[in-house]
Design a protein around this motif. Structure first.
Motif, PDB file in Angstrom:
ATOM      1  N   VAL A  16       0.869  -1.183   0.000  1.00  0.00           N
ATOM      2  CA  VAL A  16       0.000   0.000   0.000  1.00  0.00           C
ATOM      3  C   VAL A  16       0.906   1.233   0.000  1.00  0.00           C
ATOM      4  N   VAL A  17       0.864   2.003  -1.088  1.00  0.00           N
ATOM      5  CA  VAL A  17       1.804   3.114  -1.263  1.00  0.00           C
ATOM      6  C   VAL A  17       1.220   4.434  -0.770  1.00  0.00           C
ATOM      7  N   GLU A  18      -0.062   4.686  -1.065  1.00  0.00           N
ATOM      8  CA  GLU A  18      -0.637   5.974  -0.682  1.00  0.00           C
ATOM      9  C   GLU A  18      -2.155   5.890  -0.636  1.00  0.00           C
ATOM     10  N   GLU A  19      -2.754   6.913  -0.050  1.00  0.00           N
ATOM     11  CA  GLU A  19      -4.205   6.994  -0.011  1.00  0.00           C
ATOM     12  C   GLU A  19      -4.738   7.315  -1.394  1.00  0.00           C
ATOM     13  N   GLY A  20      -5.939   6.800  -1.691  1.00  0.00           N
ATOM     14  CA  GLY A  20      -6.577   7.066  -2.960  1.00  0.00           C
ATOM     15  C   GLY A  20      -7.773   7.981  -2.791  1.00  0.00           C
TER      16      GLY A  20
END
Length: 416
Positions: A364-368
């Motif tokens: 999980v890299v970043e919020e969407g």
């Protein structure tokens, strides 16, 4: 460098995407101007919440296409109803927002900010490993700003990567004008050694290698592919900009590779890796590009079927040799761009459709948008996990997901 004007409509998510576009453009040496008439390129980030909004977006796109040399349309309407712009005869490139900065760069190398200091941005550590390149492309203005390659020692870059991991980075992005020629100023090809040593750093993280021109990679393709094969921390992803499927055009561009060399690299990675993502770039409408040259580019695109493709219409940069060449008409560039972009969407969509029903280990890299998060699988394909709070998922997590669907540019995953 290019000047740009950006307009954003709609929700907070769209505004966030526009800020990221601007950040990447400014990091690349480009600068904003006060209005579209003064800009080399205008960017319209669209909304499509209701029919009236759609009409307003089409009208504004028509206005901008008359006011600026090049128009890029992105955002919700571009993704959901992109064909409407072509049907309304709007002269624009319709792109996913993540592809906008590359398109604005016009096939040029990226231009990082001064120095080679690493940056931690959320879960992502940005590691510029060198400054400058070994190329002399006839269309690129970046070379005037960065000069020839200047490579810090491997040990120095490894320590920078270690500091990023210790600071909390879960994804290290190895960047540079041309990562493949790292070390050439010292008479060595150091990228494979650097990647091995970064992957030896303790911790759970992933490493993505940034743009590497085929001319620099060709001589180390087997050694480099072996590095990818033995290091699970490396995303099985490589950005290898071919720019044209015609050797004649590549020669006029003064690229350091030819089509066969590019294919050699693709074949080597196919042999060494079970699954990997090829990202490449094409410039359409270079001044000397004939119909036959364009057909060769289309044939190459369909042959190698890259899972990420940046399609850029050629535009002149002051002071470059290509700027002195007699250009093609705007309609020719528009038609070729439209044809290649349609083929790109088909190829990329098929790649993501093939993922449906499979299981993936993702970071999980970043919020969407809303209650979602953006993830990357081992081949750096984008996977969206919705209702992240319900699953207790947040940036920095590793998890297993089942791919349940796709939307051409990304897949949807359900935590297992």
């Amino acid at each position: 460098m290019a000047t740009y004007h950006i307009e954003t409509y709609g929700c907070t998510s769209n505004r966030g995407e526009s800020r990221e576009i601007e950040r990447r453009l400014r990091d690349g040496g480009h600068r904003p101007v006060d209005g579209p008439a003064e800009a080399d390129v205008a960017i319209l980030n669209t909304c499509t919440v209701v029919e009236k909004t759609e009409r307003n977006m089409l009208r504004r796109a028509e206005e901008l296409s008359e006011e600026t040399a090049d128009l890029i349309v992105t955002g919700c309407m571009a993704l959901a109803q992109g064909e409407q712009f072509a049907e309304s005869d709007v002269d624009a490139q319709v792109l996913h927002w993540e592809d906008v900065p590359t398109a604005v760069m016009n096939g040029e190398c990226p231009t990082p900010t001064e120095g080679t200091a690493p940056v931690l941005d959320g879960q992502v550590g940005i590691l510029p490993i060198a400054r400058g390149c070994m190329s002399n492309c006839s269309y690129c203005i970046t070379k005037f700003a960065t000069g020839r390659i200047d490579s810090p020692p491997v040990a120095e870059n490894v320590e920078k990567a270690r500091a990023l991991v210790h600071a909390g980075a879960k994804e290290i992005r190895v960047t540079g004008q041309d990562t493949g020629v790292y070390g050439w100023d010292e008479g060595e090809r150091k990228l494979p050694e650097l990647l091995d040593r970064i992957c030896d750093i303790d911790g759970e993280f992933r490493v993505r290698v940034g743009m590497a021109n085929p001319g620099g990679i060709h001589g180390i393709r087997e050694e480099l592919a072996d590095v990818f094969a033995r290091n699970e921390k490396l995303y099985d992803f490589i950005h290898l900009p071919v720019q044209s499927g015609s050797d004649e055009v590549l020669e006029e561009m003064r690229r350091q590779h030819r089509v066969d060399g590019f294919l050699d690299i693709v074949e080597t990675f196919d042999e060494r890796l079970d699954e990997w993502t090829l990202s490449t770039d094409f410039i359409v409408g270079f001044p000397t590009e004939t119909d036959h040259d364009h057909e060769q580019s289309m044939a190459l695109l369909r042959e190698v079927r890259p899972e990420k493709v940046n399609v850029t219409r050629f535009s002149k940069r002051p002071g470059t040799e290509a700027a002195e060449m007699k250009g093609l008409g705007g309609q020719t560039k528009k038609d070729r761009s439209k044809e290649m972009s349609a083929a790109k969407r088909e190829i990329v969509g098929e790649a993501y459709e093939a993922m449906v029903g499979t299981e993936r280990h993702v970071l999980v890299v970043e919020e969407g948008t809303g209650d979602s998060v953006k993830c990357r699988d081992g081949a750096y394909r984008q996977v969206i996990v919705q209702h992240a709070d319900d699953h207790g998922v947040e940036p920095g997590d590793f998890l297993d997901v089942e791919i349940t669907g796709q939307n051409t540019m990304y897949a949807f995953g359900e935590p297992i």
